[in-house]
Design a protein around this motif. Sequence first.
Motif, PDB file in Angstrom:
ATOM      1  N   ALA A 156     176.760 -60.407  25.192  1.00 35.38           N
ATOM      2  CA  ALA A 156     177.571 -61.522  25.693  1.00 35.38           C
ATOM      3  C   ALA A 156     177.602 -61.566  27.226  1.00 35.38           C
ATOM      4  N   GLY A 157     176.861 -60.682  27.886  1.00 28.09           N
ATOM      5  CA  GLY A 157     176.770 -60.722  29.338  1.00 28.09           C
ATOM      6  C   GLY A 157     177.852 -59.959  30.074  1.00 28.09           C
ATOM      7  N   HIS A 158     178.522 -59.026  29.389  1.00 21.84           N
ATOM      8  CA  HIS A 158     179.603 -58.270  30.025  1.00 21.84           C
ATOM      9  C   HIS A 158     179.131 -56.889  30.494  1.00 21.84           C
ATOM     10  N   VAL A 159     179.914 -56.279  31.370  1.00 27.19           N
ATOM     11  CA  VAL A 159     179.649 -54.924  31.862  1.00 27.19           C
ATOM     12  C   VAL A 159     180.783 -54.014  31.387  1.00 27.19           C
ATOM     13  N   PRO A 160     180.522 -53.079  30.473  1.00 24.81           N
ATOM     14  CA  PRO A 160     181.562 -52.143  30.033  1.00 24.81           C
ATOM     15  C   PRO A 160     181.940 -51.180  31.162  1.00 24.81           C
ATOM     16  N   VAL A 161     183.252 -51.009  31.371  1.00 25.83           N
ATOM     17  CA  VAL A 161     183.773 -50.094  32.387  1.00 25.83           C
ATOM     18  C   VAL A 161     184.689 -49.124  31.648  1.00 25.83           C
ATOM     19  N   ILE A 162     184.244 -47.872  31.494  1.00 26.41           N
ATOM     20  CA  ILE A 162     184.862 -46.949  30.550  1.00 26.41           C
ATOM     21  C   ILE A 162     185.600 -45.835  31.277  1.00 26.41           C
ATOM     22  N   ALA A 163     186.919 -45.743  31.033  1.00 25.17           N
ATOM     23  CA  ALA A 163     187.722 -44.632  31.539  1.00 25.17           C
ATOM     24  C   ALA A 163     187.532 -43.433  30.628  1.00 25.17           C
ATOM     25  N   CYS A 164     187.527 -42.228  31.199  1.00 26.83           N
ATOM     26  CA  CYS A 164     187.150 -41.034  30.419  1.00 26.83           C
ATOM     27  C   CYS A 164     188.333 -40.448  29.647  1.00 26.83           C
TER      28      CYS A 164
END
Length: 280
Positions: A156-164
């Motif tokens: 869908a064109g998104h960038v996942p930004v993942i907190a650890c």
Amino acid sequence: MTQPAPTPGVRPLVIKLGGEVVGSGEAALLAGDLRTLVAEGARVAIVHGGGPQATDLQKRLGLPTVQIAGRRVTDAATLDVMKMVLAGKLNVDLCAALLAAGLSPVGLHGASGHVIRATRRPPRPYPSAGPEPVDLGFVGDVTGYNLGLLETLWAAGHVPVIACLGADAAGGIYNINADLVGNQLAAALGAQRLFLVTSTPGVLRDVADPSTRLTRLTCAEARAAIADGTVTGGMIAKLEEAIAVVDQGVGAIHILGKLAAGDLVRAVREPGSVGTTLVA
């Protein structure tokens, strides 16, 4: 604004940002480079830590920061701090920087679609902490990732930004080292490249002299550099973990330090021009 879907079949890029990077002006510079990479069809996942900010908040709250063998002991109060810092302020601020650069970030943590599956780490001995098992509290080990969720976001064109922060099936939340999350995610994805963006400008022959940067290392050369004492201190663990990830099929690992605008793009296009590149 939602970006065009990335090029199908392209192996992902995983970028791990240390807390010292997320909380600095470097985040905005990185966002511009990420915009360039995403526009070229890259599938990018970002993993971030927040150790310095968590320590600062604990101090302001009057909570002690306890470490054993370099690892943070996470009691219930400390876990609340990690939630506030990682899944709260830092994740929001990083997403905001990406949004300002024209990207479409989606902030995530372990309980978001169970993107990081984890279990509580049992007590175990640690080097330099004596022979007795140590209980680090609400610290987790990764058991898996929801890769389907990441694929859906990329499509869908998104960038996942993942907190650890990881989660178990019962809703338990665990603090996890960001290097560990980034390394294991890259291995699970079979990533093309993993970028470790830290305060260290790469692997140095002399830690006091940035001009001694090693631009490229094979895994065999990295093992030799550890054995002969060329690599010392915290870089030993970082290299050992990186070697394990390359052995699991990640194309290359880039250890990068303080970045200027354009450096991340250069690291992708010209491996070794920035930081140190580790290859099989």
